[in-house]
Every structure is written in structure tokens, then in C-alpha cells.
Write a protein that holds these residues in place. Structure first.
Motif, short mmCIF file in Angstrom:
data_model
loop_
_atom_site.label_atom_id
_atom_site.label_comp_id
_atom_site.label_asym_id
_atom_site.label_seq_id
_atom_site.Cartn_x
_atom_site.Cartn_y
_atom_site.Cartn_z
N ARG A 155 9.60 4.17 -5.27
CA ARG A 155 9.36 4.42 -3.97
C ARG A 155 9.38 3.06 -3.00
O ARG A 155 10.14 3.08 -2.02
N MET A 156 8.76 2.29 -3.49
CA MET A 156 8.77 1.04 -2.79
C MET A 156 10.15 0.27 -2.67
O MET A 156 10.49 -0.34 -1.74
N VAL A 157 10.87 0.14 -3.95
CA VAL A 157 12.03 -0.50 -4.10
C VAL A 157 13.28 -0.01 -3.31
O VAL A 157 14.08 -0.26 -2.78
N PHE A 158 13.23 1.54 -3.91
CA PHE A 158 14.46 2.23 -3.35
C PHE A 158 14.39 3.25 -2.11
O PHE A 158 15.43 3.06 -1.51
N THR A 159 13.16 3.62 -1.61
CA THR A 159 12.96 4.40 -0.39
C THR A 159 12.51 3.35 0.63
O THR A 159 12.95 3.91 1.73
N LYS A 160 11.50 2.66 0.46
CA LYS A 160 11.01 1.87 1.55
C LYS A 160 11.32 0.72 1.81
O LYS A 160 11.40 0.13 3.00
N GLY A 249 13.84 -9.94 10.28
CA GLY A 249 14.12 -8.38 10.20
C GLY A 249 13.47 -7.83 8.94
O GLY A 249 14.11 -6.60 8.61
N GLY A 250 13.36 -8.65 7.86
CA GLY A 250 12.83 -8.10 6.45
C GLY A 250 11.61 -7.20 6.68
O GLY A 250 11.04 -7.09 7.55
N THR A 251 11.39 -6.75 5.24
CA THR A 251 10.19 -5.62 5.31
C THR A 251 9.28 -6.08 4.13
O THR A 251 9.85 -6.50 3.01
N VAL A 252 8.23 -6.10 4.49
CA VAL A 252 7.33 -5.99 3.32
C VAL A 252 6.43 -4.61 3.23
O VAL A 252 6.07 -3.90 4.14
N LEU A 267 0.23 -11.67 13.45
CA LEU A 267 1.17 -10.79 14.37
C LEU A 267 2.23 -11.47 15.15
O LEU A 267 3.49 -11.01 15.49
N THR A 268 1.97 -12.87 15.52
CA THR A 268 3.04 -13.42 16.23
C THR A 268 4.26 -13.45 15.35
O THR A 268 5.56 -13.23 15.85
N ARG A 269 4.27 -13.86 13.99
CA ARG A 269 5.36 -13.92 12.98
C ARG A 269 5.92 -12.61 13.18
O ARG A 269 7.21 -12.26 13.16
N ILE A 270 5.12 -11.42 13.15
CA ILE A 270 5.64 -10.06 12.87
C ILE A 270 6.54 -9.76 13.91
O ILE A 270 7.74 -9.09 13.85
N ASN A 276 9.08 -5.68 9.40
CA ASN A 276 8.72 -4.33 9.19
C ASN A 276 7.67 -4.56 8.12
O ASN A 276 7.74 -5.11 6.79
N VAL A 277 6.64 -3.97 8.30
CA VAL A 277 5.44 -3.64 7.39
C VAL A 277 5.13 -2.14 7.16
O VAL A 277 4.98 -1.37 8.10
N LEU A 278 5.41 -1.67 5.87
CA LEU A 278 5.46 -0.43 5.68
C LEU A 278 4.23 -0.23 4.65
O LEU A 278 4.26 -0.88 3.73
N GLY A 279 3.51 0.82 4.75
CA GLY A 279 2.72 1.31 3.63
C GLY A 279 3.41 2.23 2.79
O GLY A 279 4.25 2.95 3.08
#
Length: 333
Positions: A155-160, A249-252, A267-270, A276-279
């Protein structure tokens, strides 16, 4: 003269008491009542089941209060239905409708062994929709490894993560050696992405390279190139490095925090780099089916550290509690 009623039982590994400091003190391997299938549920005869750290957390009382004991442990299993169908069990007990089509978003969701008896038993009862066909290409032991750590990684690699569907992305995986991280390395590499990993342990870095990682770095070391996504399961110890390693524009994607749950937000960097920060938690039944199909097609297989009979479950729990694993611990029936 009274009528005698025999209570049917199964061999199982169960939590019978809670002990935060000595979790194995509450583990019992022996007879437990046979699971009962309610309306819409079915019973599966287990052929193989795999351990997760969730099982140790349960013995410590995390998500499993004493009032629910005894509770058969285990989230992962593969087995056979009454009509002979070979299946893999989806461990999330939830209603997709309550989560907008995603059972992991159901506010009342749970995992097997939290509210309902788990998979470390000769038989387990699950909702009929939680069954995924097992392909012949996967052994029972391999199939049993998929429903928790491997589904979480998928889910992390393919969906999120937002990586390119046709490969060619760059991904950083923090904490090489963990179950989710190991699965993520193999899945991302098989999907055609460039994989960087970190670990404090030299042996784990070497193993990651053997699995196909492009580079294995000391924790916190500069990555060879900015990445499209970071697979983050470590938490406070690596969070700052994860954000610094992303391209604009990357995602963690975060599914754990083994080193601490409250890292500095930065937060400044974000906001300045529009990160993108996703759980992410577990995965859906459909994602498990997609994971199984991916392994069937690509030949990728889970790493298995040890296989024992269910009756020897305590030895496997002791091995897991010691922490030095390279792959999954599997119990067979």
C-alpha cells in the motif's frame, strides 16, 4: 441424567494474561475453543501462519485489554476452506462502506486477534469477503507472510507514494531490516524503481544491497539523489532526514514510529517545498489480491527466517522478542 456437551477445541497460541514487561509470560500454547463462524463468516483450516510484532504488542496489552482474554493471537495465515479452496486471509475486519470503499478507514475497524480470535490456530473464522485465492506458485509458508507487513509495504509503495506506475522513480526506505522495509525494498525494486536504504547496522545494509538496493547508507547520510518518495517506519530518529531527502513535491509515507512517535514537524520545509506527508495503515482486501497477483507475476517472494510447527510457537515468539531476524517467522499446521 444430564446430557454431556463436549466443547470442541483447536491447538492455538493465545494471550491468557497481560504483562507489559514480560509479554511471553502471558503466552499459552494449547487447546482453545474452536472458532464459531457467524452469519457472513466462514471457517478456514490453517496451513501456515506468520508472526508479527503486533502479537508481542497484544501480549503487552496494546489494543488488547485483559477483559478480552483469552485471545488467540495472529493476523497472518493461509489455509483451506470447507470446500477445498486454497486461500490467503485478509486480517482487517471492517466494512468498506463505512470507509468510503476502504475498510481501513472504517472507524470501527480492527485486526484479527483484537476483537476476534486470530490466526495462530488450527482453524480461524473470518468474514467471507476476507478470503483471497492463493495461487499455486506460492507455498503455504510464503502466502502466510503477506497479510500484514507485506500488505502494508504494498500500500505504501504502490498506492500512497505516488511513484511512476511504469517504474523509473527514486525511493528512500528508512530502517532496512524491518519487516515492512524489507518487503518495500523487494516490491519497489521489482516495480522498476531505484531504491536507497538506510540502517545503523552494517550487516543490514549489506543485506539490503543483496536484495537489490542501489545504495545502502548510514542513518542520516546524504542520499545519492533527491527521491520521489520516502517509506518511513522509524519515526523521530529519521524524520528530518526523510524530509531533507525528498525532491520538491515529493511524498513521505509513514506507517510506523519505532524510534518515537513525535518528531519535529519541520513545517517550513513541508510548505515551502510542497511536500506531501501521508499516513498509511495495513491495506484493503483488493490491495492484498493485487499484491498476490504481483508476486505471482514477478516471482518476488517473502524472506522467511524460520519455520516451525504451531506446537513450537513459544520458540518462535522468543526469537521474535530477541529481535535479530532476517525475514518472517512462520508456524505450520
Amino acid at each position: 441424567m444430564g446430557v454431556s456437551h463436549r466443547v470442541l477445541s483447536v491447538l492455538a497460541a493465545a494471550a491468557v494474561s497481560i504483562n507489559p514487561d514480560d509479554p511471553l509470560a502471558g503466552l499459552a500454547v494449547g487447546e482453545q475453543p474452536e472458532p464459531a463462524a457467524r452469519d457472513g463468516w466462514t471457517t478456514v483450516s490453517v496451513r501456515a501462519a506468520a508472526l508479527n510484532h503486533h502479537d508481542l504488542f497484544s501480549l503487552r496489552g496494546v489494543g488488547l485489554p485483559a477483559g478480552r482474554l483469552p485471545m488467540i493471537l495472529g493476523c497472518d495465515a493461509a489455509g483451506v476452506t470447507a470446500d477445498g479452496t486454497e486461500v490467503i486471509l485478509h486480517a482487517v475486519i471492517g466494512d468498506p462502506a463505512a470507509g468510503g470503499g476502504d475498510e481501513t478507514l472504517d472507524p470501527k475497524r480492527s485486526l484479527l486477534s483484537e476483537l476476534h480470535p486470530g490466526t495462530l490456530a488450527e482453524q480461524v473464522a473470518v468474514p467471507a469477503r476476507n478470503l483471497v485465492p492463493k495461487p499455486a506458485s506460492l507455498s503455504w509458508e510464503e502466502a502466510a507472510c503477506l497479510p500484514t507487513a507485506w500488505l502494508t509495504a504494498y500500500r505504501m509503495v504502490f498506492t500512497k507514494a505516488g511513484l511512476p506506475a511504469d517504474g523509473g522513480g527514486k525511493v528512500l526506505i528508512q530502517g532496512a531490516g524491518g519487516g515492512v522495509a524489507t518487503a518495500a525494498i523487494l516490491l519497489a525494486k521489482a516495480a522498476g524503481h531505484t531504491v536507497f536504504v538506510t540502517s545503523r547496522d552494517e550487516a543490514k545494509r549489506k543485506r539490503a544491497l543483496d536484495l537489490g538496493a542501489e545504495a545502502a547508507l548510514e542513518t542520516g547520510a546524504r542520499v545519492p539523489a533527491r527521491v520521489d518518495a520516502v517509506i518511513e517506519t522509524v519515526g523521530a530518529a529519521t524524520w528530518g532526514h526523510s524530509l531533507k531527502s525528498l525532491r520538491p513535491g515529493g511524498t513521505v509515507v509513514c506507517s510506523g514510529a519505532t524510534s518515537g512517535p513525535n518528531p519535529p514537524a519541520d513545517l517550513t520545509r513541508i510548505f515551502f517545498l510542497q511536500l506531501n506527508v501521508l499516513g498509511s495503515t495495513m491495506g484493503t482486501r483488493d490491495e492484498l489480491a493485487a499484491l498476490v497477483a504481483f508476486l505471482d507475476r514477478t516471482g518476488v517472494r517473502p524472506l522467511i527466517d524460520d519455520v516451525r510447527p504451531l506446537a513450537d510457537a513459544r520458540a518462535s515468539f522468543e526469537r521474535m522478542s530477541q529481535g535479530e531476524l532476517y525475514g518472517k517467522l512462520v508456524l505450520t499446521v
